[in-house]
Design a protein around this motif. Structure first.
Motif, PDB file in Angstrom:
ATOM      1  N   THR A 215       0.819  -1.222   0.000  1.00 47.72           N
ATOM      2  CA  THR A 215       0.000   0.000   0.000  1.00 47.72           C
ATOM      3  C   THR A 215       0.850   1.267   0.000  1.00 47.72           C
ATOM      4  O   THR A 215       0.375   2.336  -0.395  1.00 47.72           O
ATOM      5  N   SER A 232      -5.543  -4.642   2.447  1.00 50.39           N
ATOM      6  CA  SER A 232      -4.792  -3.794   1.518  1.00 50.39           C
ATOM      7  C   SER A 232      -5.740  -3.146   0.501  1.00 50.39           C
ATOM      8  O   SER A 232      -5.586  -1.964   0.156  1.00 50.39           O
ATOM      9  N   LYS A 235      -7.490   0.032   1.277  1.00 54.72           N
ATOM     10  CA  LYS A 235      -6.676   1.244   1.138  1.00 54.72           C
ATOM     11  C   LYS A 235      -6.434   1.601  -0.323  1.00 54.72           C
ATOM     12  O   LYS A 235      -6.438   2.782  -0.686  1.00 54.72           O
TER      13      LYS A 235
END
Length: 342
Positions: A215, A232, A235
């Motif tokens: 990320t 992940s 995000k």
């Protein structure tokens, strides 16, 4: 009700009759970034038990500490193959989670498991798969092959993180090579070693910190667990979890009580506590994996249960749960890994 049945029921009630406030302490040793603070807070308030939580980054780290003795911990959370090792070495208390009040909630698929048949030692924590994730904003090609890790295209070279975990990496390489897991055939092991050594220059890092790695933009590809991939994607929506055509690793982490645990009764309470559907949901809500407890999904967002990381697409490979490798193979694995990590 027969006298024998009444006696059995009375014994069970006595065994699980707990005061409104249990009091005392509980010392938990779990994987890092894996325990919902809300879960611990709820347990502490419900039983007036002070919980301390320390973390580790691999089964091997935890096992080494436990084998050394006097760890000070009551609860550990080993993966399936590590449970089997710990049971065989006499490191766990036989707490009979399947007979606990919430034991009835264990998903039937996870009762007669190879690492704890009948659930005499452990309660489910989380389960999932290990493969890898790709930021598809930065790579547009097919991702469903281990070639991404072991024979990557030029645009991914130097942009790959692999887990700092001997079994995860070697089992993935074995799948890519088309050879069995834990096999002792020297020609096959040489093939695996050659694949790893050829791939290593294309890798940027060996790290368990997979969410940060992908990320932050430090890498485009990271070997990863499905729940970490789910987190992940929250995000960066372009992050996609792969289902390699060569196969995929399945695993389950489990709540176990260490032999001779100082706070044995409180540890048993915790095992029962995490098998309540609403509490299992708290674990999944934080960690991002499914939990093996029936009825928990109704306490979770619909998006979670239907996500591609948790509910694999049609045609995805069936997860393979790999028992502990024989000692002679472990010895060779360790030599391959030590050479790879130089």
């Amino acid at each position: 009700m027969s006298g024998k049945l009444m006696a059995a029921v009375s014994a069970a009630v006595l065994l699980w009759a707990v005061p409104a406030l249990a009091d005392g302490e509980l010392h938990i040793y779990n994987w890092g970034d894996y325990t919902n603070p809300k879960l611990i807070d709820k347990f502490q308030k419900q039983y007036n038990i002070k919980v301390t939580l320390d973390d580790y980054d691999s089964n091997e780290t935890m096992l080494s500490k436990v084998r050394a003795g006097n760890s000070g911990y009551d609860i550990v959370v080993p993966s399936d193959y590590t449970v089997k090792i710990m049971v065989e070495e006499g490191l766990l208390e036989k707490t009979e989670p399947n007979a606990m009040p919430n034991g009835k909630n264990i998903d039937p698929r996870f009762v007669d498991v190879y690492w704890d048949k009948g659930r005499h030692y452990t309660a489910p924590w989380q389960f999932g798969t290990t493969a890898f994730s790709v930021n598809t904003d930065k790579f547009k090609g097919d991702i469903n092959s281990y070639a991404i890790l072991f024979n990557p295209p030029d645009e991914l070279k130097g942009q790959i993180n692999v887990l700092d975990d001997v079994n995860s990496v070697l089992h993935a390489a074995e799948r890519y090579a088309g050879v069995p897991r834990c096999g002792a055939d020297k020609a096959n092991l040489k093939k695996v070693n050659d694949i790893l050594m050829a791939a290593k220059p294309s890798w940027k890092t060996f790290s368990y910190d997979t969410i940060t790695k992908i990320t932050s933009g430090d890498v485009i590809v990271s070997e990863q667990w499905n729940g970490a991939s789910y987190r992940s994607r929250q995000k960066i929506p372009a992050i996609k979890y792969a289902y390699p055509k060569e196969g995929i690793e399945g695993w389950m982490d489990n709540v176990a009580v260490l032999k001779g645990a100082k706070n044995l009764d409180n540890a048993k309470l915790f095992q029962d506590f995490v098998m309540a559907p609403e509490n299992a949901a708290l674990i999944s809500e934080f960690a991002g994996y499914d939990n093996g407890i029936a009825g928990s999904h109704k306490f979770l967002p619909e998006e979670f249960a239907n996500s591609p990381e948790i509910s694999p697409p049609a045609g995805s490979p069936t997860p393979e749960f790999v028992p502990p490798c024989p000692p002679d193979v472990v010895e060779i694995y360790n030599k391959i890994w030590t050479n790879l990590r130089k």
